[in-house]
Design a protein around this motif. Structure first.
Motif, PDB file in Angstrom:
ATOM      1  N   HIS A  71     -55.370 -77.559  16.908  1.00 17.03           N
ATOM      2  CA  HIS A  71     -54.309 -76.764  17.501  1.00 17.03           C
ATOM      3  C   HIS A  71     -53.015 -77.309  16.912  1.00 17.03           C
ATOM      4  CE1 HIS A  71     -51.943 -74.679  20.543  1.00 17.03           C
ATOM      5  NE2 HIS A  71     -51.229 -75.785  20.606  1.00 17.03           N
ATOM      6  N   GLU A  72     -52.262 -76.466  16.206  1.00 13.68           N
ATOM      7  CA  GLU A  72     -51.045 -76.955  15.577  1.00 13.68           C
ATOM      8  C   GLU A  72     -49.862 -76.096  15.958  1.00 13.68           C
ATOM      9  OE1 GLU A  72     -50.189 -76.222  11.556  1.00 13.68           O
ATOM     10  OE2 GLU A  72     -48.417 -77.477  11.783  1.00 13.68           O
ATOM     11  N   GLN A  73     -48.753 -76.733  16.270  1.00 13.55           N
ATOM     12  CA  GLN A  73     -47.567 -75.980  16.671  1.00 13.55           C
ATOM     13  C   GLN A  73     -46.283 -76.559  16.090  1.00 13.55           C
ATOM     14  OE1 GLN A  73     -48.237 -75.919  21.039  1.00 13.55           O
ATOM     15  NE2 GLN A  73     -46.968 -74.070  21.003  1.00 13.55           N
ATOM     16  N   ARG A  74     -45.335 -75.676  15.804  1.00 12.99           N
ATOM     17  CA  ARG A  74     -43.973 -76.084  15.453  1.00 12.99           C
ATOM     18  C   ARG A  74     -43.032 -75.355  16.373  1.00 12.99           C
ATOM     19  NH1 ARG A  74     -43.079 -76.263   9.253  1.00 12.99           N
ATOM     20  NH2 ARG A  74     -44.968 -77.331   8.643  1.00 12.99           N
ATOM     21  N   PHE A  75     -41.802 -75.820  16.442  1.00 20.54           N
ATOM     22  CA  PHE A  75     -40.892 -75.254  17.421  1.00 20.54           C
ATOM     23  C   PHE A  75     -39.507 -75.039  16.864  1.00 20.54           C
ATOM     24  CE2 PHE A  75     -44.127 -77.841  19.327  1.00 20.54           C
ATOM     25  CZ  PHE A  75     -44.651 -77.011  20.298  1.00 20.54           C
ATOM     26  N   ARG A  76     -38.827 -74.046  17.439  1.00 25.18           N
ATOM     27  CA  ARG A  76     -37.420 -73.849  17.109  1.00 25.18           C
ATOM     28  C   ARG A  76     -36.563 -74.714  18.024  1.00 25.18           C
ATOM     29  NH1 ARG A  76     -36.596 -67.931  15.231  1.00 25.18           N
ATOM     30  NH2 ARG A  76     -37.848 -68.103  13.335  1.00 25.18           N
ATOM     31  N   SER A  77     -36.974 -74.822  19.298  1.00 25.17           N
ATOM     32  CA  SER A  77     -36.114 -75.552  20.228  1.00 25.17           C
ATOM     33  C   SER A  77     -36.765 -76.850  20.704  1.00 25.17           C
ATOM     34  CB  SER A  77     -35.773 -74.680  21.440  1.00 25.17           C
ATOM     35  OG  SER A  77     -36.764 -74.826  22.440  1.00 25.17           O
ATOM     36  N   THR A  78     -35.908 -77.847  20.897  1.00 29.40           N
ATOM     37  CA  THR A  78     -36.341 -79.150  21.368  1.00 29.40           C
ATOM     38  C   THR A  78     -37.045 -79.041  22.726  1.00 29.40           C
ATOM     39  OG1 THR A  78     -34.297 -79.917  20.380  1.00 29.40           O
ATOM     40  CG2 THR A  78     -35.529 -81.514  21.652  1.00 29.40           C
ATOM     41  N   GLU A  79     -36.465 -78.202  23.601  1.00 27.68           N
ATOM     42  CA  GLU A  79     -37.028 -78.072  24.956  1.00 27.68           C
ATOM     43  C   GLU A  79     -38.467 -77.576  24.888  1.00 27.68           C
ATOM     44  OE1 GLU A  79     -34.027 -76.772  24.055  1.00 27.68           O
ATOM     45  OE2 GLU A  79     -32.904 -78.422  24.974  1.00 27.68           O
ATOM     46  N   ALA A  80     -38.684 -76.527  24.091  1.00 26.82           N
ATOM     47  CA  ALA A  80     -40.042 -75.979  23.975  1.00 26.82           C
ATOM     48  C   ALA A  80     -40.984 -77.024  23.381  1.00 26.82           C
ATOM     49  CB  ALA A  80     -40.021 -74.729  23.104  1.00 26.82           C
ATOM     50  N   GLY A  81     -40.489 -77.789  22.418  1.00 27.43           N
ATOM     51  CA  GLY A  81     -41.304 -78.816  21.777  1.00 27.43           C
ATOM     52  C   GLY A  81     -41.699 -79.911  22.745  1.00 27.43           C
ATOM     53  N   GLN A  82     -40.763 -80.288  23.597  1.00 22.73           N
ATOM     54  CA  GLN A  82     -41.044 -81.322  24.582  1.00 22.73           C
ATOM     55  C   GLN A  82     -42.008 -80.803  25.647  1.00 22.73           C
ATOM     56  OE1 GLN A  82     -37.696 -83.514  25.935  1.00 22.73           O
ATOM     57  NE2 GLN A  82     -38.958 -84.825  27.213  1.00 22.73           N
ATOM     58  N   ALA A  83     -41.774 -79.570  26.112  1.00 22.31           N
ATOM     59  CA  ALA A  83     -42.635 -78.991  27.150  1.00 22.31           C
ATOM     60  C   ALA A  83     -44.075 -78.880  26.649  1.00 22.31           C
ATOM     61  CB  ALA A  83     -42.103 -77.621  27.559  1.00 22.31           C
ATOM     62  N   ALA A  84     -44.249 -78.458  25.401  1.00 25.13           N
ATOM     63  CA  ALA A  84     -45.598 -78.280  24.853  1.00 25.13           C
ATOM     64  C   ALA A  84     -46.304 -79.623  24.703  1.00 25.13           C
ATOM     65  CB  ALA A  84     -45.533 -77.566  23.505  1.00 25.13           C
ATOM     66  N   LEU A  85     -45.556 -80.650  24.304  1.00 20.35           N
ATOM     67  CA  LEU A  85     -46.159 -81.978  24.172  1.00 20.35           C
ATOM     68  C   LEU A  85     -46.590 -82.495  25.543  1.00 20.35           C
ATOM     69  CD1 LEU A  85     -46.880 -84.525  22.541  1.00 20.35           C
ATOM     70  CD2 LEU A  85     -44.527 -85.302  22.843  1.00 20.35           C
ATOM     71  N   ASP A  86     -45.708 -82.357  26.526  1.00 19.03           N
ATOM     72  CA  ASP A  86     -46.041 -82.816  27.875  1.00 19.03           C
ATOM     73  C   ASP A  86     -47.273 -82.101  28.406  1.00 19.03           C
ATOM     74  OD1 ASP A  86     -43.812 -84.299  27.556  1.00 19.03           O
ATOM     75  OD2 ASP A  86     -42.647 -83.435  29.200  1.00 19.03           O
ATOM     76  N   GLU A  87     -47.351 -80.799  28.130  1.00 14.13           N
ATOM     77  CA  GLU A  87     -48.483 -80.010  28.606  1.00 14.13           C
ATOM     78  C   GLU A  87     -49.786 -80.479  27.926  1.00 14.13           C
ATOM     79  OE1 GLU A  87     -48.630 -78.137  31.104  1.00 14.13           O
ATOM     80  OE2 GLU A  87     -50.712 -77.479  30.775  1.00 14.13           O
ATOM     81  N   ALA A  88     -49.708 -80.773  26.635  1.00 14.39           N
ATOM     82  CA  ALA A  88     -50.899 -81.244  25.910  1.00 14.39           C
ATOM     83  C   ALA A  88     -51.396 -82.567  26.501  1.00 14.39           C
ATOM     84  CB  ALA A  88     -50.587 -81.408  24.427  1.00 14.39           C
ATOM     85  N   ILE A  89     -50.469 -83.442  26.838  1.00 14.67           N
ATOM     86  CA  ILE A  89     -50.837 -84.735  27.435  1.00 14.67           C
ATOM     87  C   ILE A  89     -51.476 -84.490  28.812  1.00 14.67           C
ATOM     88  CG2 ILE A  89     -49.985 -86.988  28.252  1.00 14.67           C
ATOM     89  CD1 ILE A  89     -49.727 -86.593  25.229  1.00 14.67           C
ATOM     90  N   ARG A  90     -50.862 -83.604  29.586  1.00 15.57           N
ATOM     91  CA  ARG A  90     -51.388 -83.290  30.912  1.00 15.57           C
ATOM     92  C   ARG A  90     -52.814 -82.741  30.815  1.00 15.57           C
ATOM     93  NH1 ARG A  90     -46.820 -80.242  32.176  1.00 15.57           N
ATOM     94  NH2 ARG A  90     -45.276 -81.871  32.374  1.00 15.57           N
ATOM     95  N   GLN A  91     -53.067 -81.971  29.750  1.00 15.94           N
ATOM     96  CA  GLN A  91     -54.415 -81.416  29.575  1.00 15.94           C
ATOM     97  C   GLN A  91     -55.399 -82.433  29.013  1.00 15.94           C
ATOM     98  OE1 GLN A  91     -54.210 -77.902  27.191  1.00 15.94           O
ATOM     99  NE2 GLN A  91     -53.045 -76.737  28.717  1.00 15.94           N
ATOM    100  N   GLY A  92     -54.899 -83.633  28.709  1.00 23.47           N
ATOM    101  CA  GLY A  92     -55.794 -84.695  28.274  1.00 23.47           C
ATOM    102  C   GLY A  92     -55.992 -84.841  26.778  1.00 23.47           C
ATOM    103  N   HIS A  93     -55.078 -84.276  25.959  1.00 28.73           N
ATOM    104  CA  HIS A  93     -55.201 -84.410  24.505  1.00 28.73           C
ATOM    105  C   HIS A  93     -54.255 -85.468  23.958  1.00 28.73           C
ATOM    106  CE1 HIS A  93     -57.426 -80.645  24.339  1.00 28.73           C
ATOM    107  NE2 HIS A  93     -56.465 -80.047  25.017  1.00 28.73           N
ATOM    108  N   PRO A  94     -54.786 -86.576  23.438  1.00 29.92           N
ATOM    109  CA  PRO A  94     -53.893 -87.423  22.628  1.00 29.92           C
ATOM    110  C   PRO A  94     -53.409 -86.549  21.469  1.00 29.92           C
ATOM    111  CG  PRO A  94     -55.961 -88.552  23.095  1.00 29.92           C
ATOM    112  CD  PRO A  94     -56.140 -87.116  23.513  1.00 29.92           C
ATOM    113  N   THR A  95     -52.108 -86.537  21.224  1.00 28.92           N
ATOM    114  CA  THR A  95     -51.533 -85.558  20.309  1.00 28.92           C
ATOM    115  C   THR A  95     -50.725 -86.223  19.195  1.00 28.92           C
ATOM    116  OG1 THR A  95     -51.388 -83.993  22.144  1.00 28.92           O
ATOM    117  CG2 THR A  95     -50.001 -83.531  20.233  1.00 28.92           C
TER     118      THR A  95
END
Lengths: 126, 336
Positions: free
Chosen positions: B81-105
């Motif tokens: 699963h690979e993602q890039r972002f335009r905004s810092t907020e979206a990038g941070q939210a997606a990383l936090d969500e990935a961690i919450r779902q249990g994926h070392p990212t």
């Protein structure tokens, strides 16, 4: 290279190198970094000299803090311009103290983030 | 926010991108070594680069950042699963969500902001990769393959690093594996990886890439004294040859030791003893690169950088071009 030839005892900076073990297999070896172990003093010496020279230039009014940090952190002109979001031409103007003195807070803030320092440190270097 | 710390085994690795991809795959249950990832992805390379983005000309020894993941995924059928972002907020939210779902990212960052590293090691390089495996209100738990132990990094620091602009800007790139194939075809992947590496070294029609890049480096290094600011700058640039080849995450000998290790492991898997012979040769080529880096460090330290010395350095590099040309031609014969 053989494992015993590659090993350097230097805890401050360790790296993984691949080397030949006794049984002739190649495998990762955790060892001190040879260059750092031998030449870190020289690296610091050059860095200090550069810092001193640039500060003198700045005192003479020949360069701005932007130029100082760009050289100290070894960033290319094109790279720095992209990071700040301005053209190379405009960046070059910021190398001049009289132009730099007129930069607004927003621009100084951008430089502070890129250089990883506080805005006050962008304005005046201690 | 409640803290989360996912179970994750921290390990040092030779190189940040191969190390990160290997660690994520190992974590997902796939047994694969770092050299195997490097070799299958066809990571070995050479290029001599000069641009306004760089403070000084430099050389590279491996494929473009990001390519290790792309190629390993394609050749072994792994899905990330690979993602890039335009905004810092979206990038941070997606990383936090990935961690919450249990994926070392894995995240791509500017190395400069990794403040757990000693200051003198930290340079602005946008192509660094680390793994985030936990977080709390103020910081992230990170595993950096260049550092001895796992570390913590301030939330805002990580975001600055993920969204640094400039050359090879990371644009918040993050990824983690979502599908691991049951029985990947390692033999085929190894052969493809080797073939691709030979192609890149021998046949790219660009004058500063592959073997042609080594020759370009050899020709241009004698001009370095005229582009350096002064003697100390020249000394620093020449000594960086050693850093690029050894200490800056190559596994030694400019990735050549790691490639030799790959060939040795590959020989066992594809059951072709000729790859063992090639592996030994690659190790020797790596030793010669290491000689160059010792030589560069020595003449740099003693400011012994006159015309004759620089020519001597140039000759050593030219001889490497000859050796690697011969080597990759021979290797190509085994896989074509």
């Amino acid at each position: 290279m053989k494992e015993k030839e590659i090993r350097v005892d230097y805890k401050a900076h360790e790296v993984i190198l691949y080397a030949e073990k006794e049984d002739h297999s190649y495998a990762p070896v955790q060892t001190g970094a040879s260059l750092t172990a031998q030449y870190l003093d020289d690296f610091f010496l050059k860095k200090q000299n550069l810092e001193r020279e640039l500060k003198e230039e700045m005192k003479k009014g020949a360069i701005s803090p932007v130029y100082y940090y760009m050289l100290m952190q070894d960033i290319g002109i094109g790279d720095l311009a992209k990071r700040i979001g301005i053209s190379k031409r405009k960046l070059r103007k910021h190398f001049r103290p009289e132009v730099f003195a007129k930069l607004d807070e927003g621009m100084l803030e951008k430089y502070a983030v890129v250089f990883g320092i506080q805005v006050e440190d962008v304005k005046g270097i201690k | 926010m409640n803290g989360i710390e996912l179970p994750f085994e921290h390990k040092m690795a030779a190189h940040c991108e191969t190390g990160t991809v290997t660690a994520l795959l190992n974590h997902a249950g796939m047994q694969l070594t770092e050299p195997m990832v490097f070799g299958i992805a066809g990571g070995i390379f050479f290029g001599y680069l000069k641009s306004a983005d760089l403070p000084f000309p430099m050389f590279i020894l491996r494929s473009r950042p990001g390519e290790i993941r792309e190629k390993i995924s394609k050749r072994l059928g792994i899905k990330f699963h690979e993602q890039r972002f335009r905004s810092t907020e979206a990038g941070q939210a997606a990383l936090d969500e990935a961690i919450r779902q249990g994926h070392p990212t894995a995240v791509q960052v500017d190395f400069f902001y990794m403040d757990y590293m000693p200051e003198w090691q930290r340079v602005h390089i946008n192509a660094h990769y680390i793994i985030v495996f936990g977080m709390n209100g103020s910081s992230y738990h990170v595993s950096d393959s260049y550092y001895k132990q796992q570390s913590k990094l301030d939330r805002s620091k990580l975001m600055t690093a993920r969204f640094a602009g400039g050359m090879m800007a990371p644009k918040g790139t993050m990824f983690y594996p979502v599908h691991i194939p049951e029985n990947p075809d390692y033999e085929k992947a190894i052969i493809t990886g080797i073939r691709k590496a030979c192609f890149n070294m021998l046949r790219l029609p660009i004058p500063f890439l592959g073997i042609k890049g080594i020759r370009k480096f050899a020709d241009k290094v004698v001009e370095w004294p005229s582009i350096a600011r002064d003697m100390e700058d020249l000394s620093d640039r020449v000594m960086k040859i050693n850093i690029f080849l050894e200490d800056q995450g190559t596994g030694g000998g400019g990735f050549r030791y790691m490639y030799a290790t790959f060939l040795q492991q590959a020989a066992g898997i594809v059951k072709d003893d000729r790859l063992n012979t090639m592996s030994k040769q690659m190790m020797e080529i790596g030793d010669k690169w290491r000689n160059i880096s010792y030589f560069a460090a020595k003449i740099g330290k003693h400011r012994d950088l006159g015309v004759e010395r620089m020519k001597e350095l140039s000759r050593m590099i030219h001889s490497q071009a000859d050796e690697e040309h011969k080597f990759f031609k021979e290797l190509y014969q085994l896989v074509k």
